[in-house]
Motif scaffolding. Structure first.
Motif, PDB file in Angstrom:
ATOM      1  N   TYR A  35       0.838  -1.202   0.000  1.00  0.00           N
ATOM      2  CA  TYR A  35       0.000   0.000   0.000  1.00  0.00           C
ATOM      3  C   TYR A  35       0.873   1.252   0.000  1.00  0.00           C
ATOM      4  O   TYR A  35       0.647   2.180  -0.781  1.00  0.00           O
ATOM      5  CB  TYR A  35      -0.946   0.027   1.197  1.00  0.00           C
ATOM      6  N   LEU A  36       1.864   1.287   0.880  1.00  0.00           N
ATOM      7  CA  LEU A  36       2.731   2.459   0.962  1.00  0.00           C
ATOM      8  C   LEU A  36       3.464   2.683  -0.360  1.00  0.00           C
ATOM      9  O   LEU A  36       3.578   3.823  -0.835  1.00  0.00           O
ATOM     10  CB  LEU A  36       3.751   2.292   2.088  1.00  0.00           C
ATOM     11  N   TYR A  37       3.957   1.609  -0.942  1.00  0.00           N
ATOM     12  CA  TYR A  37       4.673   1.732  -2.211  1.00  0.00           C
ATOM     13  C   TYR A  37       3.757   2.317  -3.289  1.00  0.00           C
ATOM     14  O   TYR A  37       4.137   3.267  -3.985  1.00  0.00           O
ATOM     15  CB  TYR A  37       5.202   0.370  -2.650  1.00  0.00           C
ATOM     16  N   ASN A  38       2.557   1.762  -3.413  1.00  0.00           N
ATOM     17  CA  ASN A  38       1.633   2.250  -4.439  1.00  0.00           C
ATOM     18  C   ASN A  38       1.217   3.695  -4.175  1.00  0.00           C
ATOM     19  O   ASN A  38       1.023   4.479  -5.117  1.00  0.00           O
ATOM     20  CB  ASN A  38       0.397   1.348  -4.503  1.00  0.00           C
ATOM     21  N   PHE A  39       1.064   4.040  -2.903  1.00  0.00           N
ATOM     22  CA  PHE A  39       0.670   5.392  -2.511  1.00  0.00           C
ATOM     23  C   PHE A  39       1.663   6.420  -3.054  1.00  0.00           C
ATOM     24  O   PHE A  39       1.278   7.453  -3.624  1.00  0.00           O
ATOM     25  CB  PHE A  39       0.584   5.473  -0.983  1.00  0.00           C
ATOM     26  N   VAL A  40       2.952   6.129  -2.884  1.00  0.00           N
ATOM     27  CA  VAL A  40       3.989   7.062  -3.330  1.00  0.00           C
ATOM     28  C   VAL A  40       4.248   6.910  -4.832  1.00  0.00           C
ATOM     29  O   VAL A  40       4.365   7.903  -5.559  1.00  0.00           O
ATOM     30  CB  VAL A  40       5.291   6.842  -2.537  1.00  0.00           C
ATOM     31  N   HIS A  41       4.326   5.680  -5.293  1.00  0.00           N
ATOM     32  CA  HIS A  41       4.641   5.426  -6.699  1.00  0.00           C
ATOM     33  C   HIS A  41       3.583   6.022  -7.627  1.00  0.00           C
ATOM     34  O   HIS A  41       3.910   6.635  -8.658  1.00  0.00           O
ATOM     35  CB  HIS A  41       4.773   3.917  -6.926  1.00  0.00           C
ATOM     36  N   ASP A  42       2.313   5.853  -7.270  1.00  0.00           N
ATOM     37  CA  ASP A  42       1.237   6.379  -8.109  1.00  0.00           C
ATOM     38  C   ASP A  42       1.315   7.897  -8.216  1.00  0.00           C
ATOM     39  O   ASP A  42       1.049   8.471  -9.278  1.00  0.00           O
ATOM     40  CB  ASP A  42      -0.125   5.961  -7.562  1.00  0.00           C
ATOM     41  N   LEU A  43       1.671   8.539  -7.113  1.00  0.00           N
ATOM     42  CA  LEU A  43       1.838   9.997  -7.149  1.00  0.00           C
ATOM     43  C   LEU A  43       2.989  10.372  -8.073  1.00  0.00           C
ATOM     44  O   LEU A  43       2.886  11.315  -8.866  1.00  0.00           O
ATOM     45  CB  LEU A  43       2.084  10.523  -5.733  1.00  0.00           C
ATOM     46  N   ALA A  44       4.082   9.620  -7.974  1.00  0.00           N
ATOM     47  CA  ALA A  44       5.265   9.936  -8.777  1.00  0.00           C
ATOM     48  C   ALA A  44       4.974   9.817 -10.270  1.00  0.00           C
ATOM     49  O   ALA A  44       5.371  10.696 -11.056  1.00  0.00           O
ATOM     50  CB  ALA A  44       6.417   9.015  -8.381  1.00  0.00           C
ATOM     51  N   VAL A  45       4.293   8.757 -10.665  1.00  0.00           N
ATOM     52  CA  VAL A  45       4.052   8.541 -12.095  1.00  0.00           C
ATOM     53  C   VAL A  45       2.971   9.466 -12.637  1.00  0.00           C
ATOM     54  O   VAL A  45       2.799   9.570 -13.855  1.00  0.00           O
ATOM     55  CB  VAL A  45       3.685   7.068 -12.383  1.00  0.00           C
ATOM     56  N   ASN A  46       2.231  10.118 -11.752  1.00  0.00           N
ATOM     57  CA  ASN A  46       1.233  11.107 -12.168  1.00  0.00           C
ATOM     58  C   ASN A  46       1.767  12.532 -12.041  1.00  0.00           C
ATOM     59  O   ASN A  46       1.013  13.467 -11.752  1.00  0.00           O
ATOM     60  CB  ASN A  46      -0.039  10.947 -11.343  1.00  0.00           C
TER      61      ASN A  46
END
Length: 468
Positions: free
Chosen positions: A265-276
């Protein structure tokens, strides 16, 4: 040249040197580990700094309110207000001073406004009046900045369950003044107040979601109220600590209800922001009072801080009404996430937790677990030049050291002024060149983390060229 003229020159030189001196307010480290405290357990605060690696302490809570000039007149003058707090500011000042003496002079100390059931800002004050009261208070001499943690109230009908436009703008204008004057500004929205998976907007924070698949009966969600702050005043906000431990949060729903692994969850939380592109879409036009269009709101990774619950959130009793109410993510899960993000070059600014007082509760030492991977040498809090350089971090006391060097520069200039007076040299040409040269020195010093050799010492020939 008379003695009076000499004194005038010296006073002018000293004034220019001091006016040009850098602020003593401290700079944020590259990576932050933030702990909130109510200031009632100084031993644990010190342990969190010395043993765990906490490098930002947020002391909660205070408030600034207007004081009517007379019983029948609510007009507020520029100095007419006061600070309300349960914090012992005098003891905190002594505590911070002792930390500085002990070698922890690079620790950032902020003070927080708001909290659950806490007050919103007093909008009878303008931002300039608020800031003037702050400047004249002891708080301005103790803390290196402020944190906005304004939330809602248990009373569903409370006026504090809606952010007025005046309150949001006052938060933003204060952030602008504080930041422009060298203070650090942090915000700490609960997840629903800055929900990057939700484009809806509302200034209300007593919202229920009837169709929600988990705890649809909860009445205290927000809908991106803090996004307004970032859209209008984001350049003046240094840290964005998002509380994933909000009651029955979407983060908790993903992990406890949907079965997502905490580190995933934490990874997706940050990663999704980065790729957007480190931003997300908010439909501000849903609130017609704002007059704002739909737009993307920037949440830079350089400001993003993951807000976590300490050991108080551990609840292993399924029969408890509070079972899984607040999300608990372990330090080990944070480490797994951080290393994955490090490989992707998408690391957030750091981690935050509530609160220092619960250090060791349920045998949880969250800050210590995070500090071990965030600062591998486990001594990053100490303001020691060798330690800071060994870890590759910027020297966060460069401003304080720079100020000391400016004092040395001032003494040097005064001495040279006297020398020029005796020898009848052109004093103005000399001190202008000395100040310019010394500015270059301090800039190089700060850029190099304190390792730059002093041009004033390495190349003093310009002095002799000037006085010849």
């Amino acid at each position: 040249m008379t003695t009076l003229l000499l004194l005038q020159h010296i006073i002018a030189i000293t004034a220019i040197s001091l006016i040009s001196a850098p602020s003593k307010i401290r700079e944020l480290p590259d990576q932050v580990l933030i702990g909130y405290t109510s200031g009632h357990n100084y031993t644990k605060v010190k342990q969190s700094i010395v043993n765990d690696g906490v490098n930002v302490v947020i002391w909660s809570f205070i408030d600034i309110v207007a004081t009517p000039t007379s019983p029948n007149n609510t007009t507020v003058s520029s100095h007419n207000g006061n600070i309300r707090t349960n914090l012992d500011l005098q003891t905190i000042a002594s505590f911070i001073n002792q930390l500085d003496i002990d070698g922890y002079s690079n620790i950032i100390h902020l003070t927080s406004f708001g909290g659950w059931n806490g007050p919103h800002l007093d909008t009878t004050l303008s931002a300039h009046e608020w800031y003037t009261i702050w400047q004249y208070s002891n708080a301005s001499k103790i803390f290196h900045g402020i944190d906005f943690d304004l939330e809602g109230s248990d009373n569903l009908t409370s006026t504090n369950n809606v952010f007025t436009v005046d309150c949001l703008n006052l938060m933003g204008s204060i952030s602008t003044l504080m930041n422009d004057n060298g203070y650090i500004v942090s915000i700490a929205p609960p997840l629903s107040y800055l929900n990057m998976n939700n484009s809806n907007f509302s200034r209300y924070v007593n919202i229920s979601i009837p169709n929600r698949r988990w705890h649809s009966d909860f009445h205290y969600f927000g809908s991106n109220a803090y996004a307004y702050l970032l859209a209008k005043y984001g350049n003046y906000i240094d840290l964005i600590s998002i509380q994933l431990y909000e009651s029955w949060s979407d983060a908790g729903m993903s992990i406890y209800h949907d079965g997502v692994n905490g580190s995933d969850y934490l990874y997706n939380f940050v990663h999704d922001l980065a790729v957007n592109n480190e931003s997300y879409h908010v439909e501000f036009d849903q609130d017609t009072t704002l007059g704002m269009k739909v737009q993307n709101v920037s949440v830079p990774l350089s400001k993003l801080v993951i807000g976590l619950a300490n050991g108080w959130a551990v609840n292993n009793n399924p029969d408890s009404s509070n079972y899984h109410k607040a999300l608990y993510i372990s330090g080990k899960e944070c480490e797994v996430t951080y290393r994955r993000l490090l490989n992707d070059h998408h690391v957030p600014r750091g981690f935050m937790y509530w609160t220092i007082e619960e250090r060791g509760k349920n045998d949880v030492y969250l800050a210590k677990d995070i500090g071990q991977f965030l600062f591998p040498n486990n001594d990053t809090s100490k303001s020691d030049d060798n330690n800071n350089n060994k870890k590759g971090h910027n020297n966060n006391t460069s401003r304080s050291r720079g100020s000391q060097h400016y004092i040395l520069g001032t003494v040097t200039i005064i001495g040279l002024s006297i020398y020029c007076y005796i020898r009848r040299y052109d004093i103005r040409s000399l001190w202008i060149r000395v100040i310019d040269h010394y500015h270059d020195y301090v800039s190089a010093l700060e850029d190099s983390g304190g390792q730059q050799q002093a041009p004033l010492l390495d190349d003093s020939s310009f002095i002799f060229e000037t006085v010849r």
